[in-house]
Write a protein that holds these residues in place. Sequence first.
Motif, PDB file in Angstrom:
ATOM      1  N   ALA A  11      -3.288  -3.284  -2.160  1.00  0.00           N
ATOM      2  CA  ALA A  11      -4.551  -3.228  -1.435  1.00  0.00           C
ATOM      3  C   ALA A  11      -4.424  -4.021  -0.146  1.00  0.00           C
ATOM      4  CB  ALA A  11      -5.662  -3.798  -2.296  1.00  0.00           C
ATOM      5  N   THR A  12      -5.399  -3.840   0.734  1.00  0.00           N
ATOM      6  CA  THR A  12      -5.336  -4.509   2.032  1.00  0.00           C
ATOM      7  C   THR A  12      -6.620  -5.277   2.297  1.00  0.00           C
ATOM      8  OG1 THR A  12      -6.285  -2.575   3.076  1.00  0.00           O
ATOM      9  CG2 THR A  12      -3.892  -2.721   3.046  1.00  0.00           C
ATOM     10  N   ARG A  13      -6.480  -6.354   3.033  1.00  0.00           N
ATOM     11  CA  ARG A  13      -7.678  -7.049   3.501  1.00  0.00           C
ATOM     12  C   ARG A  13      -7.497  -7.465   4.946  1.00  0.00           C
ATOM     13  NH1 ARG A  13      -6.992 -12.918   2.624  1.00  0.00           N
ATOM     14  NH2 ARG A  13      -9.190 -13.121   3.166  1.00  0.00           N
ATOM     15  N   ARG A  14      -8.639  -7.484   5.634  1.00  0.00           N
ATOM     16  CA  ARG A  14      -8.631  -7.939   7.016  1.00  0.00           C
ATOM     17  C   ARG A  14      -8.738  -9.441   7.006  1.00  0.00           C
ATOM     18  NH1 ARG A  14     -13.415  -4.798   9.935  1.00  0.00           N
ATOM     19  NH2 ARG A  14     -14.609  -5.458   8.133  1.00  0.00           N
ATOM     20  N   VAL A  15      -7.885 -10.107   7.780  1.00  0.00           N
ATOM     21  CA  VAL A  15      -8.024 -11.551   7.846  1.00  0.00           C
ATOM     22  C   VAL A  15      -8.875 -11.977   9.028  1.00  0.00           C
ATOM     23  CG1 VAL A  15      -6.080 -12.290   6.460  1.00  0.00           C
ATOM     24  CG2 VAL A  15      -5.688 -11.575   8.796  1.00  0.00           C
ATOM     25  N   THR A  16      -9.122 -11.077   9.946  1.00  0.00           N
ATOM     26  CA  THR A  16     -10.036 -11.401  11.041  1.00  0.00           C
ATOM     27  C   THR A  16     -11.092 -10.318  11.106  1.00  0.00           C
ATOM     28  OG1 THR A  16      -8.723 -10.131  12.588  1.00  0.00           O
ATOM     29  CG2 THR A  16      -8.275 -12.487  12.473  1.00  0.00           C
ATOM     30  N   ARG A  17     -12.165 -10.633  11.783  1.00  0.00           N
ATOM     31  CA  ARG A  17     -13.176  -9.611  12.015  1.00  0.00           C
ATOM     32  C   ARG A  17     -13.409  -9.478  13.509  1.00  0.00           C
ATOM     33  NH1 ARG A  17     -16.687  -7.960   8.055  1.00  0.00           N
ATOM     34  NH2 ARG A  17     -15.991  -8.483   5.977  1.00  0.00           N
TER      35      ARG A  17
ATOM     36  N   ARG B 263      -2.555  -4.841 -11.885  1.00  0.00           N
ATOM     37  CA  ARG B 263      -1.847  -5.764 -11.005  1.00  0.00           C
ATOM     38  C   ARG B 263      -1.854  -5.251  -9.571  1.00  0.00           C
ATOM     39  NH1 ARG B 263       2.682  -8.737 -11.672  1.00  0.00           N
ATOM     40  NH2 ARG B 263       4.038  -7.041 -11.047  1.00  0.00           N
ATOM     41  N   THR B 264      -2.348  -6.063  -8.677  1.00  0.00           N
ATOM     42  CA  THR B 264      -2.520  -5.623  -7.290  1.00  0.00           C
ATOM     43  C   THR B 264      -1.765  -6.531  -6.337  1.00  0.00           C
ATOM     44  OG1 THR B 264      -4.708  -4.763  -7.786  1.00  0.00           O
ATOM     45  CG2 THR B 264      -4.231  -5.194  -5.486  1.00  0.00           C
ATOM     46  N   LYS B 265      -1.029  -5.924  -5.438  1.00  0.00           N
ATOM     47  CA  LYS B 265      -0.389  -6.698  -4.380  1.00  0.00           C
ATOM     48  C   LYS B 265      -1.245  -6.588  -3.125  1.00  0.00           C
ATOM     49  CE  LYS B 265       3.923  -7.351  -1.903  1.00  0.00           C
ATOM     50  NZ  LYS B 265       5.365  -7.050  -1.872  1.00  0.00           N
ATOM     51  N   TRP B 266      -1.470  -7.724  -2.454  1.00  0.00           N
ATOM     52  CA  TRP B 266      -2.347  -7.720  -1.278  1.00  0.00           C
ATOM     53  C   TRP B 266      -1.555  -7.743   0.015  1.00  0.00           C
ATOM     54  CZ3 TRP B 266      -7.417  -6.719  -1.200  1.00  0.00           C
ATOM     55  CH2 TRP B 266      -8.072  -6.742  -2.438  1.00  0.00           C
ATOM     56  N   PHE B 267      -1.965  -6.907   0.932  1.00  0.00           N
ATOM     57  CA  PHE B 267      -1.413  -6.912   2.280  1.00  0.00           C
ATOM     58  C   PHE B 267      -2.522  -7.350   3.234  1.00  0.00           C
ATOM     59  CE2 PHE B 267       1.419  -4.179   0.057  1.00  0.00           C
ATOM     60  CZ  PHE B 267       2.632  -4.267   0.711  1.00  0.00           C
ATOM     61  N   GLU B 268      -2.143  -8.135   4.231  1.00  0.00           N
ATOM     62  CA  GLU B 268      -3.160  -8.600   5.162  1.00  0.00           C
ATOM     63  C   GLU B 268      -2.892  -8.058   6.552  1.00  0.00           C
ATOM     64  OE1 GLU B 268      -3.177 -12.822   4.767  1.00  0.00           O
ATOM     65  OE2 GLU B 268      -4.288 -12.718   2.878  1.00  0.00           O
ATOM     66  N   PHE B 269      -3.942  -7.779   7.268  1.00  0.00           N
ATOM     67  CA  PHE B 269      -3.758  -7.370   8.663  1.00  0.00           C
ATOM     68  C   PHE B 269      -4.946  -7.776   9.507  1.00  0.00           C
ATOM     69  CE2 PHE B 269      -6.553  -3.656   8.923  1.00  0.00           C
ATOM     70  CZ  PHE B 269      -6.688  -3.293   7.592  1.00  0.00           C
ATOM     71  N   GLU B 270      -4.734  -7.787  10.807  1.00  0.00           N
ATOM     72  CA  GLU B 270      -5.783  -8.143  11.754  1.00  0.00           C
ATOM     73  C   GLU B 270      -6.706  -6.951  11.941  1.00  0.00           C
ATOM     74  OE1 GLU B 270      -5.456 -10.936  14.500  1.00  0.00           O
ATOM     75  OE2 GLU B 270      -4.425 -11.908  12.825  1.00  0.00           O
TER      76      GLU B 270
END
Length: 322
Positions: A124-130, A194-201
């Motif tokens: 899964a992915t999450r934004r680290v900035t908004r 089980r989920t691996k997290w990816f982060e992006f701007e």
Amino acid sequence: MSLLSVVVPCYNEQDAIPFFYKEIIAASEVIRERFPDVEMEFLFVDDGSSDGTLSLVRSLREKDSRVRYVSFSRNFGKEAALFAGMEHSRGDYVVTMDVDLQDPPSLLPDMLSAIREDGYDSAATRRVTRKGEPPIRSFFARMFYRMINRMSNAEIVDGARDYRIMSRTMVDGILSMREYNRFTKGIYGWIGFRTKWFEFENVERIAGETKWSFWKLFKYAVEGIIAFSTVPLSMATWFGIFMSFIAFVMILFIIIRKLLFGDPTSGWPSMVCIILLASGIQLFCMGIIGQYLAKAYLESKHRPIYIAASTSETDKGEDTRP
Ligand code: UDP
Ligand code: MG
């Protein structure tokens, strides 16, 4: 051979689809090089668009047989579109992503490798900035995530996108949750795996406009809380206990004052305030109960989550909508 389904909800996205298609084809080339045994299908879900979305997707399908689509009879919302996409997908892996390129397709090969090579069920992915978002919106989003995580036992990750790749087992798990009031972020947290997290701007939308007004987001947040927490229901109890305690203290105070000073008639304004406060809180609590009741009422009708007007398989070229 295994198949990767790309599920893309689209609501009035005729401007964004050409950009998206170009990018996803580029990503699919990379995937073909890294994983020669993975084929892809691109499943567009037309969420009752009133612009040229459907005809655009149809013309893509004529050129590229990997393109498939489901078209709704009206706008059912993104949650319904995601559900329909998963239901129609045939892949051993399914990835859901926005069409506006706010979910960068370039991450896809790494996400695929997380489930194929590292043994995760999902990436899964999450934004680290908004960045690029109105500050007030970011503020309320933060508050929402803090609140719902306190109140619910399904973990809901701040900034998590609906950009996520899943194994077939996990997709079947999600499809088995047939609730009508869908809140996908909560569903992911609830089913586990089980989920691996990816982060992006944060990336800004490539074309077209956001479909979410502040008010729509607010209602969505309330839906999320109601769908994944019953804490608001017990708030009435706590309010009640708190108010009773205050009332008890005040009664003692009045009795003692009467004994010491007699009883001059006063306190009318404070009485009015107290009545207003108490009835306000009562109405508030009844409103909360009403919200849950309304949701239970809707669930009990067992309506379908969406209605498809046409799909790439059943379609003979004509639009069945008026
Ligand atoms: N979307 C949809 N149905 C809706 C609203 C949005 O299928 O009723 C799709 C939209 O086409 C896009 C994705 O959901 O692919 C995300 O929407 P948007 O970019 O407007 O949301 P934001 O990124 O601003 O949160
Ligand atoms: Mg967007």
